[in-house]
Design a protein around this motif. Structure first.
Motif, PDB file in Angstrom:
ATOM      1  N   GLU A  28       3.870  10.374   5.605  1.00 52.79           N
ATOM      2  CA  GLU A  28       3.858   8.960   5.989  1.00 52.79           C
ATOM      3  C   GLU A  28       2.465   8.346   6.052  1.00 52.79           C
ATOM      4  O   GLU A  28       2.320   7.187   6.419  1.00 52.79           O
ATOM      5  N   ARG A  29       1.429   9.085   5.695  1.00 55.00           N
ATOM      6  CA  ARG A  29       0.095   8.495   5.712  1.00 55.00           C
ATOM      7  C   ARG A  29      -0.067   7.519   4.558  1.00 55.00           C
ATOM      8  O   ARG A  29       0.454   7.735   3.460  1.00 55.00           O
ATOM      9  N   LEU A  30      -0.820   6.422   4.812  1.00 55.72           N
ATOM     10  CA  LEU A  30      -1.073   5.438   3.774  1.00 55.72           C
ATOM     11  C   LEU A  30      -2.136   5.940   2.811  1.00 55.72           C
ATOM     12  O   LEU A  30      -3.063   6.653   3.203  1.00 55.72           O
ATOM     13  N   GLU A  31      -1.987   5.545   1.557  1.00 52.66           N
ATOM     14  CA  GLU A  31      -2.983   5.903   0.542  1.00 52.66           C
ATOM     15  C   GLU A  31      -4.296   5.202   0.848  1.00 52.66           C
ATOM     16  O   GLU A  31      -4.335   4.001   1.112  1.00 52.66           O
ATOM     17  N   ASN A  88     -10.194   6.115  -1.298  1.00 56.18           N
ATOM     18  CA  ASN A  88     -10.849   7.233  -1.972  1.00 56.18           C
ATOM     19  C   ASN A  88      -9.908   8.395  -2.300  1.00 56.18           C
ATOM     20  O   ASN A  88     -10.345   9.377  -2.899  1.00 56.18           O
ATOM     21  N   ASN A  89      -8.651   8.323  -1.870  1.00 55.57           N
ATOM     22  CA  ASN A  89      -7.695   9.409  -2.122  1.00 55.57           C
ATOM     23  C   ASN A  89      -6.394   8.828  -2.665  1.00 55.57           C
ATOM     24  O   ASN A  89      -5.556   8.358  -1.899  1.00 55.57           O
ATOM     25  N   LYS A  90      -6.253   8.859  -3.962  1.00 54.52           N
ATOM     26  CA  LYS A  90      -5.074   8.292  -4.601  1.00 54.52           C
ATOM     27  C   LYS A  90      -3.922   9.293  -4.584  1.00 54.52           C
ATOM     28  O   LYS A  90      -4.126  10.501  -4.603  1.00 54.52           O
ATOM     29  N   TYR A  91      -2.701   8.764  -4.529  1.00 50.68           N
ATOM     30  CA  TYR A  91      -1.509   9.598  -4.451  1.00 50.68           C
ATOM     31  C   TYR A  91      -0.902   9.816  -5.833  1.00 50.68           C
ATOM     32  O   TYR A  91      -1.122   9.046  -6.767  1.00 50.68           O
ATOM     33  N   VAL A  92      -0.109  10.882  -5.930  1.00 51.65           N
ATOM     34  CA  VAL A  92       0.631  11.189  -7.156  1.00 51.65           C
ATOM     35  C   VAL A  92       1.987  10.498  -7.099  1.00 51.65           C
ATOM     36  O   VAL A  92       2.636  10.468  -6.052  1.00 51.65           O
ATOM     37  N   VAL A  93       2.404   9.936  -8.216  1.00 47.31           N
ATOM     38  CA  VAL A  93       3.700   9.265  -8.302  1.00 47.31           C
ATOM     39  C   VAL A  93       4.695  10.222  -8.952  1.00 47.31           C
ATOM     40  O   VAL A  93       4.491  10.670 -10.087  1.00 47.31           O
ATOM     41  N   LEU A  94       5.755  10.561  -8.228  1.00 47.68           N
ATOM     42  CA  LEU A  94       6.802  11.419  -8.769  1.00 47.68           C
ATOM     43  C   LEU A  94       7.718  10.609  -9.682  1.00 47.68           C
ATOM     44  O   LEU A  94       7.704   9.370  -9.677  1.00 47.68           O
ATOM     45  N   THR A 138       0.851  -1.186   0.000  1.00 51.80           N
ATOM     46  CA  THR A 138       0.000   0.000   0.000  1.00 51.80           C
ATOM     47  C   THR A 138       0.887   1.237   0.000  1.00 51.80           C
ATOM     48  O   THR A 138       1.775   1.361   0.841  1.00 51.80           O
ATOM     49  N   PRO A 139       0.690   2.170  -0.941  1.00 50.37           N
ATOM     50  CA  PRO A 139       1.576   3.360  -1.020  1.00 50.37           C
ATOM     51  C   PRO A 139       1.511   4.202   0.257  1.00 50.37           C
ATOM     52  O   PRO A 139       0.455   4.335   0.885  1.00 50.37           O
ATOM     53  N   ARG A 140       2.649   4.768   0.621  1.00 49.99           N
ATOM     54  CA  ARG A 140       2.749   5.666   1.772  1.00 49.99           C
ATOM     55  C   ARG A 140       3.338   6.993   1.289  1.00 49.99           C
ATOM     56  O   ARG A 140       4.295   7.005   0.524  1.00 49.99           O
ATOM     57  N   CYS A 141       2.771   8.104   1.726  1.00 56.25           N
ATOM     58  CA  CYS A 141       3.267   9.416   1.315  1.00 56.25           C
ATOM     59  C   CYS A 141       4.700   9.591   1.795  1.00 56.25           C
ATOM     60  O   CYS A 141       5.003   9.366   2.972  1.00 56.25           O
ATOM     61  N   CYS A 142       5.584  10.030   0.900  1.00 51.02           N
ATOM     62  CA  CYS A 142       6.990  10.185   1.257  1.00 51.02           C
ATOM     63  C   CYS A 142       7.223  11.374   2.167  1.00 51.02           C
ATOM     64  O   CYS A 142       8.307  11.522   2.724  1.00 51.02           O
ATOM     65  N   SER A 143       6.213  12.198   2.363  1.00 51.11           N
ATOM     66  CA  SER A 143       6.342  13.372   3.221  1.00 51.11           C
ATOM     67  C   SER A 143       5.707  13.150   4.588  1.00 51.11           C
ATOM     68  O   SER A 143       6.384  13.205   5.614  1.00 51.11           O
TER      69      SER A 143
END
Length: 468
Positions: free
Chosen positions: A204-207, A210-216, A197-202
């Protein structure tokens, strides 16, 4: 970072419904009690009976009466009120006021009733606290003194995963076990720590579902809240860099040399770190102060910001092919004109986190430019750098996120950044590592007790923090 485990134990009760009218054995005992009572009442020449026999008959009748309202082993039972309990004298009498419904407070007359939770109830009066419908199933749940349908109880009290939005399943022991982020309070299934499960690199919250993250471009994931104030390229980071240089000057710690600052991708930062002979870095490096000549690749121009805006538009319209381009970068030869070659910072992080990294790295530079020992104890050097990062974050309380040094004012942010500032400060204060965490806590204590100038003077003379 310490993560918390939580255990949730649901409270359910088994319902065992009893129908006394359907028992042939009970009917036979009742008929026998009636016969005994009537024979005493109507016999023209009653036979002499000893007191012991009378007591036995009365005890039998009382036991039959109590059996109609006895509470089952589960704490929930039902029965039928006949209206004809018998005493030892053979006379019939109705139930007294002791048999009153716990909800409506009316007398329970002949017919079916329930006995549970320490009271008697009309069947239609024993209702779920949530939906207010009668509880007629085989089981019910209790919270405090309130009964619930099992499904209603689960919906209200059974923890849901904040990531997948499903009820958190029980573990092998039948208990509900879940993880909780120590700052954000995000609650999630333990399986999400191992299922990619993706985790925000800033932050640390898990994706979440209902809220998808952006991939750099370098593979890191960024949540929308952190992306809202992200610093995406070197040019965009310059006003913030100048703001922190001014912050140092305001503390009587002027940076005497012009030090280049570059925002770079993760791979370039890791490669630069590998070439540095000194330094004490975390597993995930976000900033680096160079003291040797290197060629690094910087994220440049406004292309990165334009690309980020396209990322934002993806969440407002269907995804289309071909709008992602290659990140524009340029190679720069960094020559050593002083003790510090350059400061590198990971691109794509929110302004407050980027600023704290810059404040940390500028402290490394200030120590080198002002003649401090080149091989300080990591606890001392990283600790005092974290103190400066934390101090800058404290200075941001109530301040606007725009720079006041002639840069164009950025667009207003959609998200409040105060919580993110608290998170970054919490990360610094609670860091478990010896150099960064223990170093900060020892250094902060020294600065509080002795002040920053005396603490820095003591470090320069002894290579250690002052102690009382």
């Amino acid at each position: 970072m310490k993560w918390f485990d939580k255990i949730f134990k649901p409270l359910h009760q088994k319902v065992h419904e009893i129908s006394h009218n359907s028992s042939s054995e009970a009917d036979e005992e009742l008929d026998r009690a009636i016969a005994l009572s009537l024979s005493d009442h109507y016999d023209d020449k009653p036979a002499a009976r000893d007191k012991g026999a009378t007591d036995n008959d009365e005890a039998l009748a009382r036991a039959l009466q109590e059996s109609f309202i006895s509470e089952g082993p589960s704490g929930f039972s039902s029965g039928f009120s006949s209206g004809f309990p018998f005493g030892g004298d053979g006379r019939t009498r109705r139930f007294s006021g002791a048999h009153v419904c716990a909800r409506c407070k009316k007398t329970i007359g002949p017919g079916r009733f329930l006995s549970c939770m320490g009271g008697l109830w009309h069947p239609e009066c024993f209702r779920c606290t949530s939906c207010n419908k009668p509880i007629s199933g085989s089981e019910f749940s209790v919270s405090g003194n309130d009964p619930y349908h099992k499904d209603c109880y689960k919906e209200l009290f059974h923890p849901r995963c904040d990531v997948c939005n499903l009820f958190i399943p029980p573990n092998y022991s039948g208990l509900i076990e879940y993880r909780v982020h120590p700052f954000w309070g995000q609650r999630y299934c333990p399986s999400h720590e191992d299922d990619n499960t993706p985790r925000c690199c800033s932050c640390e919250r898990l994706e979440t579902k209902n809220n998808k993250y952006v991939v750099l471009d370098d593979g890191r994931k960024l949540c929308l809240e952190c992306m809202d104030s992200a610093v995406m390229d070197t040019n965009e980071g310059q006003p913030l860099y100048q703001e922190i240089i001014n912050f140092y000057e305001g503390m009587n710690m002027k940076i005497t040399q012009q030090i280049p600052m570059l925002l770079v991708e993760r791979q370039a930062l890791n490669e630069a770190r590998a070439h540095e002979s000194n330094g004490h870095h975390l597993t995930e490096t976000r900033g680096l102060t160079l003291s040797e000549e290197q060629t690094v690749t910087s994220v440049s121009g406004s292309f990165a910001r334009a690309r980020l805006m396209k990322c934002l538009q993806v969440f407002r319209r269907p995804r289309s092919r071909g709008f992602f381009g290659e990140m524009r970068t340029e190679s720069m030869k960094l020559r050593r004109n002083c003790e510090v070659t350059a400061i590198l910072v990971l691109y794509g992080l929110p302004r407050l986190l980027t600023g704290s990294i810059l404040a940390h790295e500028l402290m490394h530079a200030w120590l080198r430019l002002n003649g401090y020992p080149s091989h300080l104890n990591p606890v001392v050097e990283e600790g005092i750098c974290q103190v400066m990062a934390h101090t800058w974050l404290e200075s941001q309380i109530g301040s606007s996120s725009s720079s006041s040094h002639g840069a164009a004012k950025p667009a207003p942010h959609q998200f409040d950044t105060s919580k993110l500032r608290e998170f970054v400060m919490h990360q610094i204060a609670m860091d478990p590592s010896p150099a960064y965490g223990d170093g900060f806590r020892i250094g902060q204590s020294a600065v509080v007790q002795f002040g920053l100038p005396r603490t820095l003077d003591h470090i320069k003379l002894t290579g250690d923090f002052p102690v009382s």
